[in-house]
Design an enzyme around this catalytic site. Structure first.
Site, PDB file in Angstrom:
ATOM      1  N   GLY A 135       0.794  -1.233   0.000  1.00 28.96           N
ATOM      2  CA  GLY A 135       0.000   0.000   0.000  1.00 28.96           C
ATOM      3  C   GLY A 135       0.824   1.279   0.000  1.00 28.96           C
ATOM      4  N   SER A 136       2.066   1.202  -0.471  1.00 29.97           N
ATOM      5  CA  SER A 136       2.871   2.435  -0.435  1.00 29.97           C
ATOM      6  C   SER A 136       2.287   3.485  -1.381  1.00 29.97           C
ATOM      7  CB  SER A 136       4.331   2.141  -0.776  1.00 29.97           C
ATOM      8  OG  SER A 136       4.466   1.767  -2.121  1.00 29.97           O
ATOM      9  N   ASN A 137       1.738   3.049  -2.509  1.00 27.59           N
ATOM     10  CA  ASN A 137       1.105   4.021  -3.419  1.00 27.59           C
ATOM     11  C   ASN A 137      -0.155   4.606  -2.788  1.00 27.59           C
ATOM     12  OD1 ASN A 137       2.411   4.303  -6.214  1.00 27.59           O
ATOM     13  ND2 ASN A 137       2.567   2.113  -5.779  1.00 27.59           N
ATOM     14  N   LEU A 208      -4.564  -6.948  -7.575  1.00 30.98           N
ATOM     15  CA  LEU A 208      -4.199  -7.980  -8.533  1.00 30.98           C
ATOM     16  C   LEU A 208      -5.356  -8.667  -9.246  1.00 30.98           C
ATOM     17  CD1 LEU A 208      -1.129  -9.601  -6.744  1.00 30.98           C
ATOM     18  CD2 LEU A 208      -1.218  -7.708  -8.364  1.00 30.98           C
ATOM     19  N   ASN A 225      -5.639   2.526 -13.240  1.00 27.47           N
ATOM     20  CA  ASN A 225      -4.700   1.567 -12.665  1.00 27.47           C
ATOM     21  C   ASN A 225      -3.280   2.057 -12.912  1.00 27.47           C
ATOM     22  OD1 ASN A 225      -3.684  -0.997 -11.663  1.00 27.47           O
ATOM     23  ND2 ASN A 225      -3.301  -1.564 -13.797  1.00 27.47           N
ATOM     24  N   HIS A 227       0.533   0.556 -13.673  1.00 27.74           N
ATOM     25  CA  HIS A 227       1.250  -0.664 -14.044  1.00 27.74           C
ATOM     26  C   HIS A 227       2.750  -0.370 -14.022  1.00 27.74           C
ATOM     27  CE1 HIS A 227       1.713  -4.614 -15.837  1.00 27.74           C
ATOM     28  NE2 HIS A 227       2.647  -4.081 -16.609  1.00 27.74           N
ATOM     29  N   ASP A 268      -4.780  -4.535 -18.440  1.00 27.79           N
ATOM     30  CA  ASP A 268      -3.741  -3.579 -18.855  1.00 27.79           C
ATOM     31  C   ASP A 268      -3.918  -3.023 -20.266  1.00 27.79           C
ATOM     32  OD1 ASP A 268      -2.482  -3.997 -16.407  1.00 27.79           O
ATOM     33  OD2 ASP A 268      -1.291  -5.652 -17.183  1.00 27.79           O
ATOM     34  N   GLU A 297       6.552   5.877  -9.256  1.00 29.44           N
ATOM     35  CA  GLU A 297       5.123   5.782  -8.909  1.00 29.44           C
ATOM     36  C   GLU A 297       4.750   6.788  -7.834  1.00 29.44           C
ATOM     37  OE1 GLU A 297       4.148   1.127  -9.890  1.00 29.44           O
ATOM     38  OE2 GLU A 297       4.758   1.616  -7.850  1.00 29.44           O
TER      39      GLU A 297
HETATM   40  C1  GRF Z   1       3.104  -1.120  -7.692  1.00 32.98           C
HETATM   41  O1  GRF Z   1       4.373  -1.356  -8.182  1.00 32.98           O
HETATM   42  C2  GRF Z   1       2.113  -1.022  -8.817  1.00 32.98           C
HETATM   43  O2  GRF Z   1       2.668  -0.589 -10.016  1.00 32.98           O
HETATM   44  C3  GRF Z   1       1.629  -2.427  -8.985  1.00 32.98           C
HETATM   45  O3  GRF Z   1       1.616  -2.937  -7.673  1.00 32.98           O
HETATM   46  C4  GRF Z   1       2.579  -2.281  -6.884  1.00 32.98           C
HETATM   47  C5  GRF Z   1       1.919  -1.868  -5.613  1.00 32.98           C
HETATM   48  O4  GRF Z   1       2.852  -1.433  -4.675  1.00 32.98           O
HETATM   49  N1  GRF Z   1       0.369  -2.460  -9.660  1.00 32.98           N
HETATM   50  P1  GRF Z   1       2.367  -0.821  -3.292  1.00 32.98           P
HETATM   51  O5  GRF Z   1       1.488  -1.860  -2.624  1.00 32.98           O
HETATM   52  O6  GRF Z   1       1.617   0.427  -3.593  1.00 32.98           O
HETATM   53  O7  GRF Z   1       3.622  -0.570  -2.509  1.00 32.98           O
END
Ligand code: GRF
Length: 324
Positions: A135-137, A208, A225, A227, A268, A297
């Site tokens: 969940g870092s994003n 996923l 999304n 990618h 995708d 990201e």
């Molecule tokens: C990211 O690299 C994103 O591109 C992919 O899954 C990863 C998620 O990373 N779809 P995080 O859980 O947000 O750290």
């Protein structure tokens, strides 16, 4: 009471108080102006009461609104008050919101049959982040949109009990919805949960599972999304996480990057919105590449989310293939 109003308007505390001041100034000015016009017209106790009522109603209906917009404009709150006026006129049946907005961007609120999900006159767009991993994003997006005036992360949807993203949701007091595979793939089975929270936009950040067609149809051009590669290469079923970076390194690519795209019925393959690249140095491992991709990201995704939700059409063409 103030807090409830602030939440309803979806504004920051600072903006809330500015709006408050605008309303205050408008009320005072309208009253003063009404008194001035009354005496200018020579109205007094002997004037037929209907004229006095008409003047007050006129001042309230037209004068007040015009003054409100003027103060709103002067204090930098034109967007809020213009929306407010349109909403009011729409309620009175004077202005059709649909005719008042000129927007042909693909994710236009008005072009969608399900405009109820993101009502054109609502001040706030509630977004749901779907994530299954660390969940870092999601964390970066939440931080970026904290105190945003018109976008709120209102729900984290996750399919993995114990996933890191759930802790991030808890730390930020964001409600979570733990979904179950069989029900999710039934199609729009989770739509009632999204609707009840007025979710108007969905961001997949490390989610996923393939989004079922029925959900895509319910949110046309309102699901995006990220990618971790430069689509159309290295996308599709099975291309996720380290599998992507391993394939990119194995192919001897000189660069990789990120692609943010709309979600459609195929893995995708939705229309691209934004790409940014990073070089691959000799000796870079898939792990090293994963780190570089995460940096990209975190740097771009939150802002792209904000801009897409705000329907900034320029992002679709101008920044597609942006170099980092
Ligand atoms: C990211 O690299 C994103 O591109 C992919 O899954 C990863 C998620 O990373 N779809 P995080 O859980 O947000 O750290």
């Amino acid at each position: 009471m103030f807090k409830r109003l602030q939440d309803k308007w979806g504004v920051s505390t600072r903006q809330f108080w500015i709006l408050f001041i605008v309303f205050g100034l408008t009320g005072t000015t309208t009253a003063a102006l009404t008194r001035y016009i009354t005496s200018w017209l020579g109205m007094d106790e002997s004037t037929f009461w209907v004229w006095k009522v008409l003047l007050r109603v006129g001042m309230l209906v037209f004068g007040y609104q015009a003054i409100l917009l003027t103060y709103g404009f002067l204090l930098g709150q034109w967007a809020f008050f213009w929306k407010y006026e349109k909403k009011l006129l729409n309620k009175l049946g004077v202005w059709s919101l649909e005719s008042g907005v000129n927007d042909s961007t693909p994710n236009s609120k008005l072009q969608t049959p399900n405009s109820k999900l993101q009502t054109p006159n609502s001040q706030l767009t509630h977004i749901a982040i779907f994530a299954s991993g660390a969940g870092s994003n999601a964390e970066k997006i939440i931080a970026h949109l904290k105190n945003h005036s018109s976008i709120k992360v209102s729900l984290i949807v996750c399919n993995k009990p114990g996933a890191g993203v759930l802790g991030i949701a808890a730390a930020n007091q964001i409600p979570t919805l733990l979904i179950e595979k069989e029900r999710f793939f039934r199609g729009d089975a989770y739509l009632p949960e999204l609707r009840s929270r007025e979710i108007g936009f969905v961001v997949l950040a490390g989610f996923l599972w393939k989004v079922p067609d029925a959900l895509v149809a319910a949110y046309p051009n309102k699901i995006i999304n990220i990618h971790p590669a430069l689509l159309p290469k290295y996308g599709g079923k099975g291309m996720y996480g380290m599998h992507v970076h391993e394939a990119v390194i194995a192919a001897g690519e000189k660069e990789s990057g990120i692609t943010i795209h709309y979600v459609n019925e195929h893995f995708d393959e939705g229309a691209p919105i934004f790409q940014a690249t990073c070089p691959i140095e000799p000796g870079d491992t898939p792990e090293k590449l994963a780190e570089k991709i995460h940096v990209l990201e975190h740097r771009h995704f939150p802002e792209v989310v904000e801009r897409v939700v705000n329907r900034e059409s320029s992002i679709v063409s101008r920044e597609y293939k942006a170099q980092d």
